[in-house]
Design a protein around this motif. Structure first.
Motif, mmCIF file in Angstrom:
data_model
loop_
_atom_site.group_PDB
_atom_site.id
_atom_site.type_symbol
_atom_site.label_atom_id
_atom_site.label_comp_id
_atom_site.label_asym_id
_atom_site.label_seq_id
_atom_site.Cartn_x
_atom_site.Cartn_y
_atom_site.Cartn_z
ATOM 1 N N ARG A 3 41.608 31.360 37.709
ATOM 2 C CA ARG A 3 42.594 31.426 38.789
ATOM 3 C C ARG A 3 41.929 31.566 40.138
ATOM 4 N N ILE A 5 42.960 32.632 44.317
ATOM 5 C CA ILE A 5 43.972 33.176 45.223
ATOM 6 C C ILE A 5 43.627 32.726 46.630
ATOM 7 N N ALA A 43 41.141 38.350 43.252
ATOM 8 C CA ALA A 43 40.625 37.108 43.817
ATOM 9 C C ALA A 43 39.191 36.844 43.371
ATOM 10 N N TYR A 64 49.726 35.288 49.675
ATOM 11 C CA TYR A 64 48.644 34.667 48.914
ATOM 12 C C TYR A 64 49.250 33.783 47.837
ATOM 13 N N VAL A 66 48.812 31.995 44.286
ATOM 14 C CA VAL A 66 48.006 32.087 43.069
ATOM 15 C C VAL A 66 47.985 30.713 42.408
ATOM 16 N N TRP A 184 47.273 40.676 35.345
ATOM 17 C CA TRP A 184 47.549 39.226 35.413
ATOM 18 C C TRP A 184 48.664 38.852 34.444
#
Ligand code: GDP
Length: 192
Positions: A3, A5, A43, A64, A66, A184
């Motif tokens: 992931r 951010i 992040a 932010y 994602v 998460w």
């Protein structure tokens, strides 16, 4: 999952508030609770959100994105800094309130709570306000590497009772990464 951010927008005033179509999860907490550190941990970067050694400095609201999930984490300005003026505090309260009442895609608010101290009045006020608005609260106890584990477990139980939740609040540490994967998962559940 890999992931990322990305900071999409920073605002300072109510009139700058924007509506986004994507699901949003807000992050709230008293200043110095470890909110910037948590964002940076998620992040995987040291400097995405500014970590303040001087509490009460960050006054902005940060959106932010994602990726690849596509939802937003909305970092609300830290509250309850004793040394800021009443005008400042009122401005904070108005901005937060306007955000919470107008963000149609707001799915939940992560309320960050310091694991080293007992429940604070201002945190109780926020959680009961959210509850009265029908907005789910995701409680996260920050700095979980600090307290004795027995004290941490006791505080988790206290918050579970206060919030009348079925599960214990998540213990999180930006320092060790404790709770990161679980957080998460929880964010993903609510952002659907
Ligand atoms: P914010 O004001 O809520 O954004 O808080 P910061 O992220 O700036 O953190 C406030 C202080 O707490 C800083 O000195 C951080 O280094 C420290 N801190 C934040 N998270 C943790 C943590 O998980 N463990 C420990 N031991 N210290 C932390």
């Amino acid at each position: 999952m890999n992931r990322t951010i990305e900071l999409v927008k920073t605002i300072y005033e109510i009139k700058q508030l924007e509506t986004f179509e994507e699901p949003q999860i807000a992050l709230a907490g008293r200043s110095n609770v470890g909110k910037s550190s948590l964002v940076n941990r998620l992040a995987g970067r040291k400097q995405l959100a500014k970590i303040s050694s001087k509490p009460g400095k960050t006054r902005s609201l940060n959106y932010y994105k994602v990726n690849p999930d596509g939802y937003f984490l909305v970092d609300l300005p830290g509250y309850g800094y004793a040394k800021c003026s009443k005008t400042e505090r009122d401005k904070w309260a108005k901005l937060i309130e306007r955000y919470i009442t107008t963000a149609e895609q707001l799915k939940a608010v992560v309320v960050l709570l310091d694991s080293r101290i007992p429940p604070q009045k201002i945190d109780l006020e926020l959680t009961s306000y959210l509850r009265s608005m029908g907005i789910p609260v995701i409680p996260v106890l920050t700095k979980a590497d600090k307290p004795k584990q027995r004290d941490l477990a006791k505080l988790q139980g206290q918050w579970k009772d206060i919030l009348q939740h079925d599960r214990l609040p998540l213990a999180f540490s930006s320092k060790t990464g404790r709770g990161e994967e679980k957080l998460w998962d929880i964010l993903g559940e609510y952002a659907r």
